[in-house]
Design a protein around this motif. Structure first.
Motif, PDB file in Angstrom:
ATOM      1  N   LEU A   1     -86.537 -75.454  -9.720  1.00 27.82           N
ATOM      2  CA  LEU A   1     -87.511 -75.906 -10.722  1.00 27.82           C
ATOM      3  C   LEU A   1     -88.278 -74.720 -11.309  1.00 27.82           C
ATOM      4  CD1 LEU A   1     -88.870 -79.136  -8.967  1.00 27.82           C
ATOM      5  CD2 LEU A   1     -87.486 -79.050 -11.037  1.00 27.82           C
ATOM      6  N   ARG A   2     -88.592 -73.752 -10.464  1.00 33.83           N
ATOM      7  CA  ARG A   2     -89.273 -72.547 -10.979  1.00 33.83           C
ATOM      8  C   ARG A   2     -88.336 -71.750 -11.877  1.00 33.83           C
ATOM      9  NH1 ARG A   2     -92.131 -72.376  -5.959  1.00 33.83           N
ATOM     10  NH2 ARG A   2     -90.417 -71.300  -4.967  1.00 33.83           N
TER      11      ARG A   2
ATOM     12  N   MET B   1     -91.666 -75.728 -13.130  1.00 32.13           N
ATOM     13  CA  MET B   1     -92.759 -75.712 -12.153  1.00 32.13           C
ATOM     14  C   MET B   1     -93.413 -74.342 -12.169  1.00 32.13           C
ATOM     15  SD  MET B   1     -92.583 -77.239  -8.349  1.00 32.13           S
ATOM     16  CE  MET B   1     -92.041 -75.866  -7.381  1.00 32.13           C
TER      17      MET B   1
ATOM     18  N   TYR C   1     -85.895 -82.832  -4.393  1.00 35.47           N
ATOM     19  CA  TYR C   1     -86.634 -82.737  -5.660  1.00 35.47           C
ATOM     20  C   TYR C   1     -87.818 -83.692  -5.728  1.00 35.47           C
ATOM     21  CZ  TYR C   1     -83.107 -79.940  -8.169  1.00 35.47           C
ATOM     22  OH  TYR C   1     -82.280 -78.953  -8.596  1.00 35.47           O
TER      23      TYR C   1
ATOM     24  N   GLU D   1     -90.444 -84.433  -4.378  1.00 41.75           N
ATOM     25  CA  GLU D   1     -91.847 -84.072  -4.199  1.00 41.75           C
ATOM     26  C   GLU D   1     -92.487 -83.655  -5.519  1.00 41.75           C
ATOM     27  OE1 GLU D   1     -92.777 -81.439  -0.950  1.00 41.75           O
ATOM     28  OE2 GLU D   1     -90.977 -82.120   0.092  1.00 41.75           O
ATOM     29  N   TRP D   2     -91.672 -83.172  -6.435  1.00 38.64           N
ATOM     30  CA  TRP D   2     -92.226 -82.633  -7.686  1.00 38.64           C
ATOM     31  C   TRP D   2     -91.787 -83.413  -8.919  1.00 38.64           C
ATOM     32  CZ3 TRP D   2     -89.677 -79.573  -4.022  1.00 38.64           C
ATOM     33  CH2 TRP D   2     -90.527 -78.807  -3.233  1.00 38.64           C
TER      34      TRP D   2
ATOM     35  N   ARG E   1     -85.949 -78.224   0.445  1.00 39.22           N
ATOM     36  CA  ARG E   1     -87.218 -78.353  -0.276  1.00 39.22           C
ATOM     37  C   ARG E   1     -87.563 -77.033  -0.966  1.00 39.22           C
ATOM     38  NH1 ARG E   1     -92.724 -77.409   0.985  1.00 39.22           N
ATOM     39  NH2 ARG E   1     -94.045 -78.929  -0.035  1.00 39.22           N
ATOM     40  N   GLN E   2     -87.408 -75.947  -0.224  1.00 33.53           N
ATOM     41  CA  GLN E   2     -87.700 -74.633  -0.825  1.00 33.53           C
ATOM     42  C   GLN E   2     -86.721 -74.329  -1.954  1.00 33.53           C
ATOM     43  OE1 GLN E   2     -87.196 -72.784   2.917  1.00 33.53           O
ATOM     44  NE2 GLN E   2     -89.373 -72.488   3.292  1.00 33.53           N
TER      45      GLN E   2
ATOM     46  N   ALA F   1     -87.543 -76.358  -5.084  1.00 30.59           N
ATOM     47  CA  ALA F   1     -88.694 -75.742  -5.745  1.00 30.59           C
ATOM     48  C   ALA F   1     -88.256 -74.475  -6.482  1.00 30.59           C
ATOM     49  CB  ALA F   1     -89.781 -75.420  -4.718  1.00 30.59           C
ATOM     50  N   GLN F   2     -87.376 -73.706  -5.868  1.00 27.98           N
ATOM     51  CA  GLN F   2     -86.878 -72.477  -6.496  1.00 27.98           C
ATOM     52  C   GLN F   2     -86.163 -72.786  -7.813  1.00 27.98           C
ATOM     53  OE1 GLN F   2     -87.288 -69.209  -5.434  1.00 27.98           O
ATOM     54  NE2 GLN F   2     -86.446 -68.781  -7.450  1.00 27.98           N
TER      55      GLN F   2
END
Lengths: 332, 336
Positions: free
Chosen positions: A326-327, A332, A37, A39-40, A319-320, A323-324
């Motif tokens: 968070l989306r 995000m 997490y 990174e964001w 990482r992917q 991001a998923q």
């Protein structure tokens, strides 16, 4: 100027994510999810002592969560219900605060003992991610809720990566024996008799294996795999029936650019292409045949290992997945 | 035939737990990023401390200390954002020390010049205080009489700072805030803006100092990588009062190089012991030299991109956050 520059807007909100898990060195993938997490988001991680199962620290942990005031609270797969972070707290956490989100990731390992916990949890979280389709269907049936999603296990490529070393051993299995894994233990013992160069890491001291060397985690997992021609990713019978189930070990092995030979689970072809990214077996006899085949075909095996490595980097990193998530929750 | 690793293998005996206690702030996320680099070797607890806590005289110190106690770390890492006794108390740090728990602190040059006295109070309390310049090692040793102060240059978090495959679209980029304490740097940016049409500047407060032609606000973490990857030259300017510090560079420098962007930086004494000039990056010692070098490197695309690639490799090999955390774990005896 490209689109990024033309449409650039400085970020004004910094998401805060708190990941809660128990700490447990031999289950590193649990915790490593949290690091992805960062990174964001500003991320807090508060691993819970492995041996703590009572309510004595619950108040303290809940106080800390309130202080950190996260936008997203992620309950890791070691979450074991009300005794740890109370259901009451989870309800209050989201009450009248729509910006706050809660997700949980559910590992199949707890399938038998923990199903009731995750059934309870579904109405209290925004999304519950499960690691195989069988559990997804079961939870949707039991709860009647649609906020259960499939997300295969991911890999932390900061920890699992290739190490430059010569291939020195034929076969490697890293994992523990005992418990519900008896069917896998039997296969390992039989393979040890069939093949001279099987190396086994984990708590196998009482099994009389020829090359057993104790635990190997994280950096040592990479060191051992990078020296092995074939990384065995055996799944015990109860889990081998789970649809599209693929444990951490498979992707961690592939992330070290090691050829992975895996127990087939129904629908695995939806995640990987056989003999392109890895290979799989459905019976002990087939496993033995495949080992013989792949030990004889060095170039083909190393090509599959390379392709599997690239495929994992493209599709299955934590990482992917972070991001998923968070989306999915709109952060995000 | 087994190699040394296999023949000498000793299974992991114990888990290592590291707790990192920083403040949170988007401006300081790089500090948090670097602390995450412990995780290949350790279970990491990380509890960023609120910036601008509603009651600054009564921060939630006890709750944080309680959380640290429950985590039972082998190592407590106080990052550059640690702000002294009110944050995590000295008494608590002493308590950890009495239980043989290691404590290390990272010292940021910014705070020394601001007279943050806690860095002079920390050496007797911690196992090691790491600074970003040998100049600070000497100063702090003289001031405290302690010997447990060491130089450890900053590393890039390569999970956040990495190259993005895009075309170079702008000539010059500077990412950083226009803080009042950095007036010499701010003045230099405005001079570059007058000399060159295509300088892009990200960060806060630039509007308080004048009008830049291309100012776009903050760019952190992945946005830092996106912007740098589009720039021919990443300017890594250091204000005058930091440029006198031996072997000092701002984290901006290695982060820029980690995006495979050509870095033009302010020279600090002995910087040549860390980087090779015109091989990994280039540096200037006067404003006039900076202007000349920008003209030169904008005209020599191939040479510039080759230096950027070499610099990138150099950083991956020698200046990652991962290497720094490994060094700390070795220094305190938690890994071999």
């Amino acid at each position: 100027m490209d689109k990024f520059m033309r449409e650039y807007k400085p970020k004004t909100v910094e998401p805060r994510v708190m990941f809660l898990s128990r700490w447990y060195y031999i289950w590193p993938a649990d915790q490593e999810f949290a690091y992805a997490y960062h990174e964001w988001a500003t991320t807090a991680i508060l691993p819970f002592p492995e041996e703590v199962r009572g309510v004595e620290f619950r108040d303290a942990y809940e106080e800390i969560i309130s202080l950190f005031n996260p936008h997203l609270l992620h309950l890791g797969p070691t979450y074991y219900g009300d005794k740890w972070i109370s259901y009451d707290f989870l309800r209050r956490f989201r009450e009248h605060k729509p910006y706050r989100k809660v997700v949980a990731t559910f590992s199949e390992t707890y399938l038998k003992g923990m199903m009731h916990t995750f059934v309870d949890l579904v109405p209290m979280v925004d999304i519950l991610y499960v690691r195989n389709m069988s559990v997804l269907k079961e939870l949707q049936e039991l709860t009647g809720q649609s906020n259960v999603k499939f997300m295969p296990e991911g890999v932390d490529i900061q920890v699992y990566h290739p190490v430059v070393a010569d291939k020195q051993i034929d076969l490697l299995f890293l994992g523990h024996a005992g418990g519900h894994k008896a069917t896998r233990d039997e296969v390992i013992v039989k393979l040890d008799k069939e093949f001279d160069d099987l190396w086994v890491g984990g708590d196998w001291q009482t099994f009389g294996l020829r090359h057993s060397f104790g635990g190997a985690y994280k950096a040592n997992f990479c060191e051992w795999n990078s020296r092995a021609r074939i990384g065995l990713c055996l799944i015990p019978t109860p889990h081998a029936n789970l649809e599209m189930y693929c444990p951490y070990r498979v992707k961690n092995t592939m992330a070290t650019r090691t050829f992975a030979l895996v127990t087939y689970t129904p629908g695995l072809e939806n995640l990987f292409t056989r003999k392109v990214h890895l290979d799989w077996y459905e019976s002990y006899e087939e496993l033995v045949e495949l080992i013989h085949y792949w030990l004889k075909h060095n170039e083909e095996r190393e090509q599959v290992a390379q392709q599997g490595y690239e495929y994992v980097l493209e599709n299955f990193t934590l990482r992917q997945q972070a991001a998923q998530i968070l989306r999915d929750v709109g952060l995000m | 035939m087994l190699d040394t690793y296999l023949s000498n293998y000793v299974p992991d005996q114990k888990e290592i737990r590291v707790f990192c206690a920083g403040r949170w702030s988007r401006l300081w996320t790089y500090s948090q990023s670097r602390s995450f680099a412990y995780h290949p070797w350790a279970v990491v607890g990380m509890l960023p401390f609120p910036v601008g806590w509603k009651d600054e005289n009564n921060p939630p110190r006890e709750a944080y200390e309680n959380a640290i106690r429950q985590f039972r770390p082998h190592l407590l890492h106080l990052p550059t954002t640690y702000s002294g006794d009110a944050h995590i108390s000295y008494e608590f740090i002493r308590e950890l020390g009495s239980r043989s728990i290691k404590v290390i602190a990272r010292h940021n040059e910014t705070y020394l010049t601001h007279g943050m006295k806690h860095f002079t109070e920390l050496p007797p309390l911690v196992n090691i205080l790491y600074t970003l310049s040998p100049t600070h090692v000497r100063t702090l040793k003289e001031f405290t009489g302690c010997t447990n102060i060491r130089f450890l240059s900053t590393g890039a978090d390569t999970t956040v700072y990495f190259p993005i495959d895009v075309e170079k679209q702008i000539d010059l980029l500077y990412l950083g805030h226009a803080a009042g304490a950095s007036k010499s740097r701010n003045d230099l940016i405005f001079r570059v803006d007058q000399e060159f049409d295509d300088l892009w500047v990200g960060g806060s407060w630039w509007d308080k100092w004048g009008n830049l032609r291309h100012w776009f606000g903050g760019a952190f973490q992945l946005d830092f990588s996106e912007w740098n990857s589009r720039a021919k030259i990443g300017l890594c300017l250091i204000p005058d009062h930091h440029a006198v510090l031996e072997m000092y560079y701002a984290c901006r420098l290695v982060n820029t190089m980690a995006t495979r962007t050509f870095a033009l930086t302010t020279y600090t004494p002995r910087l040549e012991e860390l980087f090779t000039r015109k091989e990994h990056l280039d540096w200037y010692t006067t404003p006039d030299e900076l202007i000349d070098l920008i003209h030169y490197w904008l005209k020599h695309d191939d040479e510039r991109e080759q230096v950027a690639r070499q610099g990138y490799q150099h950083v991956l090999k020698n200046f990652t956050a991962r290497q720094r955390t490994r060094r700390i774990l070795k220094d305190v005896g938690l890994i071999r």
